[in-house]
Write a protein that holds these residues in place. Structure first.
Motif, PDB file in Angstrom:
ATOM      1  N   SER A 109      -1.977   5.260   1.208  1.00 15.56           N
ATOM      2  CA  SER A 109      -2.946   5.007   2.053  1.00 15.56           C
ATOM      3  C   SER A 109      -2.834   3.450   2.443  1.00 15.56           C
ATOM      4  N   GLU A 131      -7.263  -0.088  -2.391  1.00 14.81           N
ATOM      5  CA  GLU A 131      -7.047   1.208  -2.506  1.00 14.81           C
ATOM      6  C   GLU A 131      -6.908   1.846  -3.679  1.00 14.81           C
ATOM      7  N   GLN A 142      -9.647   5.202  -3.927  1.00 16.04           N
ATOM      8  CA  GLN A 142      -9.003   6.573  -4.048  1.00 16.04           C
ATOM      9  C   GLN A 142      -9.720   7.274  -5.123  1.00 16.04           C
ATOM     10  N   THR A 182     -10.721  12.308  -0.275  1.00 10.60           N
ATOM     11  CA  THR A 182      -9.291  12.421   0.199  1.00 10.60           C
ATOM     12  C   THR A 182      -8.212  13.147  -0.788  1.00 10.60           C
ATOM     13  N   TYR A 233      -2.475  11.455  -1.271  1.00 11.13           N
ATOM     14  CA  TYR A 233      -2.421  10.382  -0.326  1.00 11.13           C
ATOM     15  C   TYR A 233      -2.513   9.212  -0.834  1.00 11.13           C
ATOM     16  N   ALA A 234      -2.882   8.924  -2.083  1.00 11.11           N
ATOM     17  CA  ALA A 234      -3.407   7.791  -2.633  1.00 11.11           C
ATOM     18  C   ALA A 234      -2.332   6.438  -2.642  1.00 11.11           C
ATOM     19  N   GLU A 273     -14.460   6.158   5.517  1.00  6.18           N
ATOM     20  CA  GLU A 273     -13.521   5.332   5.242  1.00  6.18           C
ATOM     21  C   GLU A 273     -13.845   3.819   5.475  1.00  6.18           C
TER      22      GLU A 273
END
Length: 168
Positions: free
Chosen positions: A39, A22, A26, A31, A35-36, A112
């Motif tokens: 996630s 992640e 990221q 995105t 949200y990182a 994704e």
């Protein structure tokens, strides 16, 4: 839980987060930054783990609620915890991405999946990285993705290609 006139609908997801993946993804995935930290590497609904598990559950009274609690407990004891224990292994998780991308062409987010699966492969299964890299590159070029998304993925692949550090 979503409320309807006479009932509530309950839906839950199982999720696995591989922090190293992640953090890497990221930096390049288009995105929101906010949200990182939240996630997940993979999120799954129970219906994807077996036909006997519904995606949504309707609750209209106390009896339904009690039955749902029992069914949810049975799900986790019989399938859910085992699935989570398997998916926490990054190599197994990489294979799950590949399985899902082949099985669910319409509702699985290819972008994704491409970012996360190639990151998993590069970090935890480098023997398959070049094959996986090429397969996702071909898929992304054959689909109708925005030039920004394609450019983001190409930058990501360039970063992975030049990445020296390998996770344990």
């Amino acid at each position: 839980m979503v409320e309807s006139s006479a009932a509530y609908f309950v839906e839950y997801h199982l999720a696995v987060r591989i922090h190293a993946v992640e953090e890497l993804v990221q930096k390049f995935l288009p995105t929101p930054i906010s949200y990182a930290d939240q996630s997940n590497t993979l999120s799954q609904t129970p219906d994807r783990l077996g036909n006997s598990y519904p995606k949504k559950i309707t609750v209209s009274d106390q009896v339904d609620f009690a039955n749902i609690l029992n069914a949810t407990e049975d799900f986790f004891l019989n399938k859910g915890f085992d699935w989570l224990n398997q998916m926490i292994d990054p190599v197994v998780l990489e294979k799950e991405f590949l399985f899902q991308s082949k099985r669910n062409k319409q509702d699985f987010n290819l972008v994704e999946a491409a970012f996360r699966a190639t990151a998993l492969s590069k970090l935890y299964n480098p023997e398959d990285y070049q094959v996986l890299r090429q397969a996702f590159l071909e898929k992304i070029h054959s689909q109708d993705f925005t030039p920004f998304t394609i450019a983001s993925f190409l930058q990501f692949l360039n970063h992975l290609d030049n990445e020296k550090q390998v996770a344990a």
